[in-house]
Design a protein around this motif. Structure first.
Motif, PDB file in Angstrom:
ATOM      1  N   MET A   1       0.961  -1.171   0.100  1.00 18.47           N
ATOM      2  CA  MET A   1      -0.003  -0.166   0.026  1.00 18.47           C
ATOM      3  C   MET A   1       0.767   1.267  -0.106  1.00 18.47           C
ATOM      4  N   GLY A   2       1.866   1.296   0.720  1.00 21.31           N
ATOM      5  CA  GLY A   2       2.930   2.440   0.630  1.00 21.31           C
ATOM      6  C   GLY A   2       3.611   2.473  -0.419  1.00 21.31           C
ATOM      7  N   ALA A   3       3.995   1.525  -1.253  1.00 21.04           N
ATOM      8  CA  ALA A   3       4.438   1.740  -2.537  1.00 21.04           C
ATOM      9  C   ALA A   3       3.629   2.206  -3.442  1.00 21.04           C
ATOM     10  N   TRP A   4       2.298   1.626  -3.506  1.00 21.82           N
ATOM     11  CA  TRP A   4       1.138   2.073  -4.349  1.00 21.82           C
ATOM     12  C   TRP A   4       1.030   3.623  -4.090  1.00 21.82           C
ATOM     13  N   GLN A   5       0.785   4.094  -3.025  1.00 20.28           N
ATOM     14  CA  GLN A   5       0.494   5.514  -2.674  1.00 20.28           C
ATOM     15  C   GLN A   5       1.585   6.352  -3.305  1.00 20.28           C
ATOM     16  N   MET A   6       2.913   5.687  -2.862  1.00 21.55           N
ATOM     17  CA  MET A   6       4.249   6.691  -3.418  1.00 21.55           C
ATOM     18  C   MET A   6       3.940   6.938  -5.010  1.00 21.55           C
ATOM     19  N   ARG A   7       3.731   5.741  -5.625  1.00 24.94           N
ATOM     20  CA  ARG A   7       3.943   5.883  -6.900  1.00 24.94           C
ATOM     21  C   ARG A   7       2.431   6.571  -7.606  1.00 24.94           C
ATOM     22  N   HIS A   8       1.403   6.488  -7.034  1.00 27.33           N
ATOM     23  CA  HIS A   8       0.086   7.229  -7.052  1.00 27.33           C
ATOM     24  C   HIS A   8       0.436   9.072  -7.040  1.00 27.33           C
ATOM     25  N   LEU A   9       1.095   9.258  -5.864  1.00 27.89           N
ATOM     26  CA  LEU A   9       1.603  10.603  -5.686  1.00 27.89           C
ATOM     27  C   LEU A   9       2.663  11.060  -6.462  1.00 27.89           C
TER      28      LEU A   9
END
Length: 220
Positions: free
Chosen positions: A202-210
């Motif tokens: 979830m952290g990696a996905w949020q960073m990529r999304h941001l």
């Protein structure tokens, strides 16, 4: 003050002995009620259940001996929920069975009919004897013609055998508890790893999304 501890230990041993050998009780039961008792019994252990049924007398407000027609249906199930005994007995009697596996055995009793006492209440006196307490040494003496010394030795041997069965049962319970603890610890570990993996994803996905959002807004 050192003499206190032996006295306390002796009193504890006596109390435990009384609790182990004296399981007599009585309970009240109605025409539609079912009473069950749980006994934690080692394998290959003899159990004797003595009972007596009394009928409530509304005129005196007490209990009187019941008629021969009033009986009890007794059912015994082992730890695997297998029926060891199931039959109807009279108003007073003795039930005996032998356990074939470790664990909690359920002894259930209920009236064999609702028509005999017309809604009145029954009082059932119950005495459960397990292991060497289930042996009638008076009958043993008469049958085997034992002397007092031989009888005492026989009682000690029976007690040793029962203690051995109890120790084996405790080892069995300890092993079951250890397996349960290991299984629980393993599940907790895997659950923690899964939670950690989900958080990382979830952290990696949020960073990529941001990052994609900032690039789209030309902020980076």
């Amino acid at each position: 003050m050192g003499w206190i501890y032996p006295n306390i230990l002796f009193g504890t041993v006596v109390l435990l002995g009384l609790l182990n050998c004296c399981n007599a009780l009585y309970f009240h039961i109605g025409e539609t009620e079912r009473k069950c008792f749980i006994e934690d019994i080692p394998d290959e252990t003899n159990v004797i259940v003595n009972y007596k049924v009394e009928l409530y007398d509304p005129r005196s407000g007490g209990y009187m001996p019941s008629s021969p027609g009033i009986g009890m249906h007794v059912e015994v199930r082992d730890a695997d929920d297998k029926i060891l005994l199931s039959r109807v007995y009279s108003s007073e009697g003795k039930i005996s069975f032998t356990s074939h596996s470790h664990g909690e055995h359920v002894i259930c009793m209920y009236s064999n009919s609702t028509a005999w006492f017309s809604g009145s209440q029954l009082r059932v006196h119950l005495d459960i004897q397990v292991g060497e307490h289930a042996v009638n040494y008076g009958e043993v003496v008469q049958k085997e013609k034992l002397s007092e010394l031989q009888l005492r030795i026989r009682q000690l041997l029976d007690q040793i055998e029962q203690i051995t069965k109890e120790q084996n049962y405790q080892r069995y319970r300890e092993e079951r508890f250890r397996q349960t603890s290991e299984s629980t610890n393993s599940r907790v570990l895997w659950w923690s790893l899964i939670q950690t993996a989900v958080l990382l994803v979830m952290g990696a996905w949020q960073m990529r999304h941001l990052k994609s959002f900032f690039e789209a807004k030309k902020l980076v």
